[in-house]
Design a protein around this motif. Sequence first.
Motif, PDB file in Angstrom:
ATOM      1  N   LEU A 169       0.820  -1.356  -0.023  1.00 25.39           N
ATOM      2  CA  LEU A 169      -0.020   0.179  -0.103  1.00 25.39           C
ATOM      3  C   LEU A 169       0.731   1.223   0.052  1.00 25.39           C
ATOM      4  O   LEU A 169       1.450   1.516   0.868  1.00 25.39           O
ATOM      5  CB  LEU A 169      -0.944  -0.026   0.957  1.00 25.39           C
ATOM      6  CG  LEU A 169      -1.796   1.327   1.613  1.00 25.39           C
ATOM      7  CD1 LEU A 169      -2.809   1.456   0.238  1.00 25.39           C
ATOM      8  CD2 LEU A 169      -2.483   1.071   2.621  1.00 25.39           C
ATOM      9  N   PHE A 170       0.859   1.953  -1.238  1.00 22.49           N
ATOM     10  CA  PHE A 170       1.293   3.259  -0.934  1.00 22.49           C
ATOM     11  C   PHE A 170       0.149   4.487  -0.746  1.00 22.49           C
ATOM     12  O   PHE A 170      -0.897   4.055  -0.934  1.00 22.49           O
ATOM     13  CB  PHE A 170       1.798   3.793  -2.418  1.00 22.49           C
ATOM     14  CG  PHE A 170       3.098   2.971  -3.096  1.00 22.49           C
ATOM     15  CD1 PHE A 170       4.342   3.470  -2.549  1.00 22.49           C
ATOM     16  CD2 PHE A 170       2.907   1.820  -3.849  1.00 22.49           C
ATOM     17  CE1 PHE A 170       5.234   2.629  -2.864  1.00 22.49           C
ATOM     18  CE2 PHE A 170       3.916   1.082  -4.236  1.00 22.49           C
ATOM     19  CZ  PHE A 170       5.340   1.585  -3.758  1.00 22.49           C
ATOM     20  N   ALA A 171       0.753   5.405  -0.078  1.00 22.08           N
ATOM     21  CA  ALA A 171      -0.485   6.380   0.527  1.00 22.08           C
ATOM     22  C   ALA A 171      -0.092   7.710   0.743  1.00 22.08           C
ATOM     23  O   ALA A 171       1.279   7.868   0.940  1.00 22.08           O
ATOM     24  CB  ALA A 171      -0.978   5.767   1.735  1.00 22.08           C
ATOM     25  N   ILE A 172      -0.810   8.882   0.673  1.00 18.60           N
ATOM     26  CA  ILE A 172      -0.431  10.184   1.077  1.00 18.60           C
ATOM     27  C   ILE A 172      -0.870  10.400   2.245  1.00 18.60           C
ATOM     28  O   ILE A 172      -2.227  10.268   2.456  1.00 18.60           O
ATOM     29  CB  ILE A 172      -0.828  11.059  -0.174  1.00 18.60           C
ATOM     30  CG1 ILE A 172      -0.224  10.859  -1.586  1.00 18.60           C
ATOM     31  CG2 ILE A 172      -0.658  12.660   0.433  1.00 18.60           C
ATOM     32  CD1 ILE A 172      -0.379  11.712  -2.650  1.00 18.60           C
ATOM     33  N   LEU A 173      -0.295  10.459   3.387  1.00 16.10           N
ATOM     34  CA  LEU A 173      -0.655  10.806   4.765  1.00 16.10           C
ATOM     35  C   LEU A 173      -0.088  12.213   5.193  1.00 16.10           C
ATOM     36  O   LEU A 173       1.076  12.674   4.706  1.00 16.10           O
ATOM     37  CB  LEU A 173      -0.302   9.597   5.693  1.00 16.10           C
ATOM     38  CG  LEU A 173      -0.903   8.102   5.152  1.00 16.10           C
ATOM     39  CD1 LEU A 173      -0.165   7.152   6.126  1.00 16.10           C
ATOM     40  CD2 LEU A 173      -2.136   8.178   5.286  1.00 16.10           C
ATOM     41  N   ARG A 174      -0.816  12.549   6.349  1.00 11.17           N
ATOM     42  CA  ARG A 174      -0.341  13.911   6.917  1.00 11.17           C
ATOM     43  C   ARG A 174       0.381  13.540   8.137  1.00 11.17           C
ATOM     44  O   ARG A 174       0.165  12.599   9.062  1.00 11.17           O
ATOM     45  CB  ARG A 174      -1.770  14.716   7.404  1.00 11.17           C
ATOM     46  CG  ARG A 174      -1.377  16.110   7.779  1.00 11.17           C
ATOM     47  CD  ARG A 174      -2.561  16.754   8.049  1.00 11.17           C
ATOM     48  NE  ARG A 174      -3.402  16.956   6.832  1.00 11.17           N
ATOM     49  CZ  ARG A 174      -3.256  17.657   5.924  1.00 11.17           C
ATOM     50  NH1 ARG A 174      -2.207  18.727   5.859  1.00 11.17           N
ATOM     51  NH2 ARG A 174      -4.101  17.860   4.880  1.00 11.17           N
TER      52      ARG A 174
END
Length: 224
Positions: A6-11
Amino acid sequence: MSSTGLFAILRVVSLENIGAFLNGDAWRSYSSAHSQPEDKDLFLPFAEQTQRLQIGQEVLVYIYSDNQGRPTASMRIEKFTAQDGTQVYKVEQKVDLIVFAETDLGYKALINNTHFGLLYKNEVFRPLHYLDEISGFIRKVREDGKIDLILQAAGNKGAEELGLMIIQTLEDNNGFLPLTEKTPPEEIYRLFGVSKKKYKMALGFIYKKRLVRIEDDGLHLINK
């Protein structure tokens, strides 16, 4: 170390002595699907960071399981992408990209959440930034499996897509643009994000289809 895919853009929600902690919709969905506490933030170790972070900043990460089976994040995207694109991608194939690094040669981008490739700076005619999500095309798949990318399709396909953009821009400006042979390349780039050479190819494409009229004062849309 086992990957979870899983690739993800997170804060970034906090910075601690041992690393950073992240959260976001993608992590909450992952937590729910993998029986993890949904109120627990995702750990990003210092060793897996590629830049100085700030609270509130968004980062592209890969979620993997560490040696003890704990979900962990890494910003070292290349380490987790598939290495050989020869059997996956074809030249001129359209792909989804996320820009994740800039080098002297160009911009590294995640391709369809599986591989990574390079957009060469001398072929990019618009500003690109970290985490930009854009469409692009496969320019070349090398024998070693590495992938070169380009933002506009080559040949007639690219000219047609840019031609449609020119038509749309004309429609948005009452059917007229003050673009002539003497228009500087910088103005073409500002309007369409491409070189003047690519613009002229696209202009030729829509001119042959009798969609525009080229006059001394500029470009006119032909109303049919």
